[in-house]
Design a protein around this motif. Structure first.
Motif, PDB file in Angstrom:
ATOM      1  N   ILE B 237      24.470 -13.260  69.929  1.00 42.25           N
ATOM      2  CA  ILE B 237      25.674 -12.426  69.841  1.00 42.25           C
ATOM      3  C   ILE B 237      25.691 -11.349  70.910  1.00 42.25           C
ATOM      4  O   ILE B 237      26.707 -10.706  71.132  1.00 42.25           O
ATOM      5  CB  ILE B 237      25.845 -11.779  68.448  1.00 42.25           C
ATOM      6  CG1 ILE B 237      24.621 -10.954  68.083  1.00 42.25           C
ATOM      7  CG2 ILE B 237      26.141 -12.833  67.396  1.00 42.25           C
ATOM      8  CD1 ILE B 237      24.886 -10.041  66.908  1.00 42.25           C
ATOM      9  N   ALA B 238      24.570 -11.134  71.544  1.00 42.89           N
ATOM     10  CA  ALA B 238      24.581 -10.169  72.640  1.00 42.89           C
ATOM     11  C   ALA B 238      23.591 -10.629  73.685  1.00 42.89           C
ATOM     12  O   ALA B 238      22.541 -11.159  73.364  1.00 42.89           O
ATOM     13  CB  ALA B 238      24.219  -8.778  72.140  1.00 42.89           C
ATOM     14  N   VAL B 242      23.140  -4.189  76.315  1.00 49.31           N
ATOM     15  CA  VAL B 242      24.511  -3.895  75.878  1.00 49.31           C
ATOM     16  C   VAL B 242      24.762  -2.402  75.839  1.00 49.31           C
ATOM     17  O   VAL B 242      23.843  -1.589  75.822  1.00 49.31           O
ATOM     18  CB  VAL B 242      24.800  -4.491  74.480  1.00 49.31           C
ATOM     19  CG1 VAL B 242      24.910  -5.982  74.573  1.00 49.31           C
ATOM     20  CG2 VAL B 242      23.756  -4.075  73.496  1.00 49.31           C
ATOM     21  N   CYS B 243      26.035  -2.091  75.788  1.00 51.00           N
ATOM     22  CA  CYS B 243      26.482  -0.710  75.785  1.00 51.00           C
ATOM     23  C   CYS B 243      26.020  -0.019  74.498  1.00 51.00           C
ATOM     24  O   CYS B 243      26.150  -0.571  73.412  1.00 51.00           O
ATOM     25  CB  CYS B 243      28.001  -0.688  75.893  1.00 51.00           C
ATOM     26  SG  CYS B 243      28.656   0.923  76.224  1.00 51.00           S
ATOM     27  N   GLY B 245      26.103   2.430  71.367  1.00 46.95           N
ATOM     28  CA  GLY B 245      27.117   3.063  70.534  1.00 46.95           C
ATOM     29  C   GLY B 245      28.378   2.249  70.349  1.00 46.95           C
ATOM     30  O   GLY B 245      29.337   2.700  69.729  1.00 46.95           O
ATOM     31  N   LEU B 246      28.384   1.055  70.854  1.00 46.74           N
ATOM     32  CA  LEU B 246      29.583   0.224  70.730  1.00 46.74           C
ATOM     33  C   LEU B 246      29.287  -0.888  69.724  1.00 46.74           C
ATOM     34  O   LEU B 246      28.240  -1.527  69.817  1.00 46.74           O
ATOM     35  CB  LEU B 246      29.901  -0.377  72.094  1.00 46.74           C
ATOM     36  CG  LEU B 246      31.306  -0.921  72.279  1.00 46.74           C
ATOM     37  CD1 LEU B 246      32.293   0.217  72.326  1.00 46.74           C
ATOM     38  CD2 LEU B 246      31.371  -1.725  73.558  1.00 46.74           C
ATOM     39  N   SER B 247      30.186  -1.070  68.779  1.00 45.41           N
ATOM     40  CA  SER B 247      29.874  -2.059  67.753  1.00 45.41           C
ATOM     41  C   SER B 247      30.050  -3.468  68.304  1.00 45.41           C
ATOM     42  O   SER B 247      31.036  -3.768  68.971  1.00 45.41           O
ATOM     43  CB  SER B 247      30.764  -1.850  66.543  1.00 45.41           C
ATOM     44  OG  SER B 247      32.080  -2.169  66.887  1.00 45.41           O
ATOM     45  N   ILE B 248      29.063  -4.288  68.020  1.00 44.23           N
ATOM     46  CA  ILE B 248      29.103  -5.678  68.465  1.00 44.23           C
ATOM     47  C   ILE B 248      29.354  -6.539  67.228  1.00 44.23           C
ATOM     48  O   ILE B 248      28.689  -6.348  66.206  1.00 44.23           O
ATOM     49  CB  ILE B 248      27.761  -6.055  69.115  1.00 44.23           C
ATOM     50  CG1 ILE B 248      27.554  -5.213  70.370  1.00 44.23           C
ATOM     51  CG2 ILE B 248      27.698  -7.530  69.437  1.00 44.23           C
ATOM     52  CD1 ILE B 248      26.143  -5.218  70.857  1.00 44.23           C
ATOM     53  N   PRO B 249      30.284  -7.443  67.292  1.00 46.00           N
ATOM     54  CA  PRO B 249      30.568  -8.224  66.088  1.00 46.00           C
ATOM     55  C   PRO B 249      29.449  -9.217  65.770  1.00 46.00           C
ATOM     56  O   PRO B 249      28.845  -9.789  66.668  1.00 46.00           O
ATOM     57  CB  PRO B 249      31.859  -8.954  66.449  1.00 46.00           C
ATOM     58  CG  PRO B 249      31.876  -8.987  67.923  1.00 46.00           C
ATOM     59  CD  PRO B 249      31.172  -7.782  68.403  1.00 46.00           C
ATOM     60  N   TYR B 251      29.033 -12.668  63.987  1.00 44.89           N
ATOM     61  CA  TYR B 251      29.969 -13.725  63.606  1.00 44.89           C
ATOM     62  C   TYR B 251      29.257 -15.052  63.738  1.00 44.89           C
ATOM     63  O   TYR B 251      28.695 -15.370  64.780  1.00 44.89           O
ATOM     64  CB  TYR B 251      31.190 -13.703  64.533  1.00 44.89           C
ATOM     65  CG  TYR B 251      32.243 -14.721  64.197  1.00 44.89           C
ATOM     66  CD1 TYR B 251      33.271 -14.426  63.318  1.00 44.89           C
ATOM     67  CD2 TYR B 251      32.200 -15.986  64.776  1.00 44.89           C
ATOM     68  CE1 TYR B 251      34.238 -15.364  63.015  1.00 44.89           C
ATOM     69  CE2 TYR B 251      33.161 -16.936  64.473  1.00 44.89           C
ATOM     70  CZ  TYR B 251      34.179 -16.620  63.588  1.00 44.89           C
ATOM     71  OH  TYR B 251      35.138 -17.551  63.293  1.00 44.89           O
TER      72      TYR B 251
END
Lengths: 986, 297
Positions: B237-238, B242-243, B245-249, B251
């Motif tokens: 999923i990532a 990654v950035c 503080g940014l929410s990553i979905p 799924y």
């Protein structure tokens, strides 16, 4: 060879003809051969009845039903081509104004445009709706593609790493019970089928592009041969390449190449599922999920399940985006949900460059499939802003250090993607949204990159309104980051499409130019300056443009920097030209010609000159004598002319000549004819290599002579007489330099006529004599458009034309009677005609009407102030006798020829020649003369003897004769008709 | 081959429930008329259990494999011996899907140690010199929707070095904080697993974040029981750093066939778990485990 005609001692014309041509003729001395003509009366008789035609409502091409064509045209939304009626300045074309929009051809075109499908109503509506969403003003991806590919290139080595089939590492784990041998065998099979793992290292950029194209091909092949899984594998492997950022300068191009494959794949899957539903009848354009059958749905679901299990994030994302459109088969809201989900999913991509391109792809697919879903576009943009700080993050810095790429170059890699995203977001977005976006961009630190894209992608009007703000923001940007000249270039680009408020224009230009002029690298400088030229030309006068040209010259001259910037410099010229239609203003710019001097490569210089000349020809309304314009343009034309060499193509020569001719046509010194002539002299010297120009000059000079005649109303003074002789002299010495013989002949004839019209008898004689003496040089074949053709028809045309001129040419007092006619006929006799050709005889036959006309008391036409033979000889019997002798010789020659034809295969030609001689006699001969009458009858019979004549023509001729016979002085014809028998139609 | 035999089920997705009729056609394509000695069709549902060599010995695993459990079985003669004309022949059939005795029809499930499979098999016996033809076709069985309503019970989690278990040297661990939630741990098989994850901070760059779907199969036998966890799929999923503080979905779609509602019987169990796996740049592996309860609604 003994000249036949002056001697006229043809007593050897013994009559020894076949049975049918007995008693052909005797010599008559007393009577004229030709019948006397009353040209006036004949003209009266031949004239058709005059009927008044009202041009306003009748035209043969016009459609018969004229039902308010104006209204209909409005309804068709400008599908017709005729826009001429709207602009009053354009000269009205009588044809198109007559037709008034209902031109039959464009009507057909209009009809074929409207879709003639049975379910066209819903379809048409749908299409219109779509057009409302993405119109032609949305710059499509396809136009960006090429630009990106050419801009982002690399010389470094690239690699492709493809894993086809199952992972090797798993396969080699010893857990499986299959024996080693079997397994390797299976792997080999795998290899053959799917290529298994391939790692291609050290590829040059071109190799890489080729490889990708191969993959694209093998994808199509795999799909075509029903290997869907293999196709999917190829696509996954390809999109996996997008998560690899080694050789980062090439990344945008890589993106373009690979998304092409994805697009192909998306199309294939969609079409496949579509065709599965097409069983009873194809799905309508606007189908919903309910119209889709279960099998198609199941297939579609299968695809999505397969994709959902792709392990890696980037390939899963790209492949799912590629299949976005297929969601239509499953649910109504599927596309929207998927778009949102994928948008969120991109947050998981750590590398900012990979992420931004993924967003660009999603926006691209989104705009294609569902342009009305703006939310996800906006969401993408805001996410982009949220992750913007990643660009300056540590891992990016490490990567750049490793690849030795500088920050400004790295940042420009983002431009295409951000441009695209912003373009999608800004497309028909309300002003409020744009303002909000701009504010958000402003708040971010180090936002030059975004600012650049905002200027690039937002509506030009929007940017132009805030141009001053933008300049302020650009000034505030960090010097080390995004290059400023690019920012100014983007601003200039917007300003060249839309106008900023008038009061700010000058300060904008000053501010911008202050920065631009400081740009060190000539390449960056010219790229930027070129864009601002448009803005300057639009809003300012020649002074400012001149300043800018001076600045460009200053920057580009050192180290011959201009050599690398020809395209940009050329574009500067192209931008200036449309704004300066007045060439005196253009050339009064001091720096314009020095600017032209920077084009030192021949091909480019000629190209530039051509574009200048094209504009001149298009926009110069009136002829000019302005010395500034003339000097400058003469210089430009000379440049074009000097580029011609032995290797120049014919087409190129033709287009150059066309341009130069256009220039010459626009030069006029008014009543100062002498200066005009001296200009022509100069032009001849300058443009000696281009034949069409020389021809044009001769025509110009001839026209000059005729204009002089007009001005003097036909009475030349001593001075003007000298001038027209000078003109004649000009033509006379210029014509021989032409290579094309027919051009020479025709120009001699034309110039001779002009000289004659201007009462320059000796000059006219010289021209005509020159033409006659040139005749033997005419080759048997000439090349026309690269093909060898017989010159005969052209020669016949010319001779006929020449003959008709000879009627008015008075005999030279020191030469014999009709010496030009005789000279011509001698040349014709001596000319080596083609074997088996009747051309010579045809010339003889066509000379007969001339001789007949010459024997009239008053001629059919004369030239004012020039005494023709009619006055010189005054119908002297000796003169008439000469003519008669000549006629007899000619007829004798024709008859000899006819006799020769009778023997072998030539009977068909014999018939047709005999018939044309008959026609000639009928029209021009005096048939009251019994011998001539008999000859005519014999000729008629001869032409019908072998049955090769056209019966319809014969019938009509006979009718004509009968009709003529009713006239008072031609009553003798009625006897003749009795003797002319028609061939029985068996 | 001039003769082909095929089974076409009426439903495109081949999914049936207990009590329904499995219907479809047998498709015989033959260039010439075809002599045969009868065509029969059988329907069978089996649970195959296999003991893993890890939990019992290798030999036991080989010899002691548990007897398959038959859930449904029926047989019928579709065509009497005779001739089938040349060309395309369709023979319709219909089977009631009814469990044998007091058995329950479990959902179709393809696993490692437990396999639940339903097949249709068609046999055409042919006279001497010609090979008998047969064709099998698997179809899916879904159990009836469970009555109990799904309660969305979000599970919050937060991962720091302190929350980790079985770490050897806690001191050498880099600092990090990962927060997030799963929308539910009791999920419908047809709906994706969803949630969010925020990387609040991390000293070391992230290499990858993945969702690992794991099946836990338990087989009971005379000697006790064997329980094994194996990976079904791993979804990234990532990728990359990654950035913050940014929410990553979060799924993940549950794959068909390889997942089924959580199953517990006297002889075997099938359960599912999801692991959130965070891989750091220095190849540290951080895993957080969540048991799932899958249901069909």
């Amino acid at each position: 060879m003994v000249p036949l005609f002056p001697a006229l001692c043809c007593s050897g014309l013994c009559i020894n003809m076949t049975v049918h041509i007995i008693f052909l003729y005797m010599f008559y001395v007393l009577h004229r051969h030709s019948r006397a003509r009353k040209y006036e009366a004949e003209v009266q008789m031949c004239r058709l009845e005059v009927s008044a035609v009202d041009f306003s409502d009748y035209h043969p091409l016009k459609a018969i039903t004229v039902t308010d064509s104006k209204a209909r045209r409005g309804g068709r939304k400008g599908s017709t081509s005729s826009s001429s009626s709207s602009s009053s300045s354009v000269v009205l074309d009588p044809l198109s104004s007559m037709l008034d929009g209902s031109d039959p051809l464009s009507l057909f075109a209009a009809v074929s445009q409207t879709p003639a499908l049975p379910h066209s109503i819903s379809l048409g509506r749908k299409r219109r709706e779509k057009e409302e969403e993405v119109g032609s003003d949305f710059e499509p991806w396809s136009s960006k593609r090429g630009e990106i590919l050419s801009r982002f290139t690399t010389t470094e080595k690239l690699s492709i790493n493809l894993f086809m089939g199952s992972d090797k590492s798993k396969a080699s784990s010893p857990s499986s019970a299959v024996s080693e041998k079997v397994r390797t065998r299976l792997e080999e099979l795998d290899d053959l089928e799917e290529g298994s793992q391939r790692e291609l290292l050290n590829l040059s950029q071109q190799d890489y592009v080729n490889r990708i194209e191969e993959l694209n091909q093998s994808l199509k092949e795999a799909w075509g041969s029903d290997q869907k899984v293999k196709a999917l594998k190829i696509v996954i492997q390809c999109s996996k390449l997008l998560s690899d950022t080694s050789v980062i300068q090439f990344y945008p191009s890589k993106f373009v190449l690979i998304t092409d494959i994805l697009d192909t794949f998306g199309g294939l899957v969609y079409d496949r599922i579509w065709s599965m539903c097409a069983d009873p009848h194809p799905l309508p354009e606007s189908f919903s999920a309910d119209d889709v059958n279960d099998t198609a749905k199941e297939t579609c679901l299968n695809w999505f399940f397969k994709i959902a299990s792709i392990r890696e994030l980037v390939p899963r994302l790209y492949v799912e985006a590629a299949l976005l459109k297929c969601n239509r088969f499953l649910t109504k809201s599927g596309i929207q949900e998927t778009l949102q989900r994928l948008t969120a999913m991109i947050r998981g991509i750590g590398d900012p460059l990979v992420a931004v391109y993924a967003r660009a792809y999603l926006c691209r697919v989104g705009m294609e499939v569902a342009p009305h879903l703006k939310d996800s576009l906006n969401k993408n943009f805001f996410d982009l802003l949220a992750t913007f700080r990643q660009i300056h993050g540590e891992s990016v810095q490490n990567q750049l250090a490793q690849q030795r790429v500088e920050i400004p170059i790295y940042l420009t890699l983002y431009s295409p993607a951000i441009h695209w995203i912003l373009q999608c977001v800004a497309y028909r977005a309300p002003e409020v949204l744009l303002t909000e976006m701009m504010d958000r961009c402003k708040k971010l630190g180090n936002n030059a990159l975004l600012l650049n894209s905002v200027m690039w992608a937002f509506r030009a009007e929007f940017v132009a309104m805030r141009a001053t703000d933008f300049i302020g923001m650009i000034k505030d940007c960090d010097e080390a980051g995004f290059p400023k000249h690019l920012l100014f270039a983007s601003l200039g680009r917007s300003l060249s499409c839309a106008d900023p408020p008038e009061s700010e224009r000058l300060s904008i230009l000053n501010d911008a130019w202050k920065v631009i002029t400081k740009v060190r690298s000539p390449r960056d400088y010219i790229n930027c300056a070129e864009i601002w030229v448009e803005f300057t030309c639009r809003h300012f006068t020649k002074r400012e443009v001149n300043t800018i040209l001076a600045d460009i010259i200053k920057h580009m001259t050192p180290d011959r920097a201009f050599e690398d910037a020809y395209p940009q410099l050329q574009s500067v010229i192209k931008k200036i030209l449309p704004h300066f239609h007045d060439f005196s203003v253009l050339f009064s710019m001091e720096k314009f010609l020095p600017f032209l001097d920077m084009f030192q490569k021949d091909s480019v210089r000629v190209e530039v000159c051509k574009s200048i000349m094209e504009v001149f020809i298009k926009h110069q309304q009136e002829a000019t004598r302005d010395p500034v314009i003339l000097n400058a343009l003469l210089h430009i034309c000379k440049t074009m002319h000097d580029s011609v060499n032995a290797l120049t193509l014919d087409d190129e020569k033709r287009s150059l000549s066309l341009l130069i001719n256009g220039f010459i046509r626009m030069v006029s010194f008014g009543r100062d004819f002498e200066q005009q002539l001296s200009f022509c002299v100069e032009a001849r010297a300058t443009f000696c290599n281009l034949e069409p120009v020389i021809i044009h000059l001769i025509h110009t000079v001839n026209q000059l002579a005729m204009e002089t005649r007009c001005v003097m109303k036909g009475n030349h003074s001593r001075k003007t007489a000298a001038f027209v002789r000078a003109c004649a002299a000009y033509s006379f010495i210029t014509i021989p330099s032409l290579t094309s013989i027919f051009n020479r002949l025709n120009l001699y004839l034309l110039s001779g006529e002009v000289a004659l019209a201007n009462q320059c008898l000796s000059q006219a004689d010289a021209f005509l004599k020159a033409a006659v003496s040139l005749l033997p040089e005419v080759p048997r074949t000439i090349s026309i458009e690269g093909k060898q053709r017989s010159s005969e028809p052209f020669l016949l045309d010319f001779i006929n034309n020449f003959l008709s001129t000879l009627l008015v040419v008075p005999d030279h007092p020191e030469q014999g009677v009709l010496y030009l006619v005789r000279g011509l006929l001698n040349m014709v006799q001596d000319y080596t005609w083609e074997d088996n050709s009747d051309a010579k005889i045809r010339v003889y036959i066509s000379a007969l009407p001339l001789l007949a006309a010459m024997s009239q008391e008053s001629y059919l036409y004369t030239i004012p102030k020039v005494d023709s033979n009619e006055t010189l000889y005054g119908g002297d019997p000796k003169f008439i006798a000469e003519i008669n002798k000549l006629c007899e010789t000619l007829i004798g020659q024709v008859l000899d020829h006819l006799k020769g034809l009778g023997r072998d295969e030539g009977v068909r030609r014999q018939g047709s020649l005999a018939f044309s001689l008959f026609g000639c006699l009928l029209a021009h001969g005096d048939l009251r003369n019994n011998k001539l009458n008999q000859l005519a009858v014999n000729l008629w019979n001869l032409s019908h003897k072998h049955g090769f004549c056209d019966t319809r023509t014969s019938v009509r001729t006979l009718e004509y004769i009968k009709h003529q016979a009713q006239l008072a002085d031609l009553s003798h014809l009625s006897d003749m008709t009795a003797r002319l028998s028609l061939q029985s139609r068996t | 081959m001039s003769v082909s035999l095929d089974i076409r089920l009426k439903r495109a997705n081949k999914v049936y429930h207990e009590g329904e009729r499995v219907s479809g056609v047998l498709l015989v394509n033959s260039r010439d008329a075809l002599q045969h000695q009868g065509v029969s069709l059988s329907l069978e549902g089996l649970v195959n259990l296999q003991l893993s060599s890890k939990s019992v010995g290798v030999f036991e695993a080989f010899y002691n494999s548990v007897k398959p459990i038959q859930l449904v079985s029926s047989n019928m003669e579709v065509v009497k011996p005779g001739k089938i004309p040349a060309g395309r022949t369709e023979i319709p059939f219909e089977f009631p899907l009814q469990a044998k005795g007091n058995k329950v029809l479990y959902e179709t499930y393809h696993g490692v140690f437990v396999n639940i499979q339903y097949t249709l098999r068609c046999d055409m016996r042919r006279p001497l010199l010609a090979k008998d033809l047969s064709k099998t076709c698997e179809f899916m069985v879904h159990c009836q929707p469970q009555k109990s309503k799904l309660q969305p019970n979000p599970v919050e989690f937060s991962i720091t070095p302190e929350t980790l278990q079985n770490v050897r040297e806690r001191s050498s661990l880099p600092r990090f904080l990962i927060r997030g939630h799963l929308d539910a741990t009791s999920c419908a098989v047809t709906q994706p697993l969803t949630g969010e994850l925020v990387l609040e901070s991390s000293e070391v760059a992230i290499k990858s974040i993945e969702l690992q779907l794991v099946r836990v199969e338990t087989c009971g036998c005379a000697e006790g029981y064997a329980r094994d966890a194996t990976e079904i799929q791993n979804i990234q999923i990532a990728e990359g750093d990654v950035c913050r503080g940014l929410s990553i979905p979060i799924y993940m779609v549950f794959p068909r066939l390889f997942t089924c509602p959580t199953l517990e019987t006297t002889n075997f169990k099938v359960e599912f778990e999801v692991n959130i796996v965070i891989i750091l740049q220095d190849d540290h592996l951080i895993t957080e485990n969540f048991p799932l309860k899958l249901v069909r609604v």
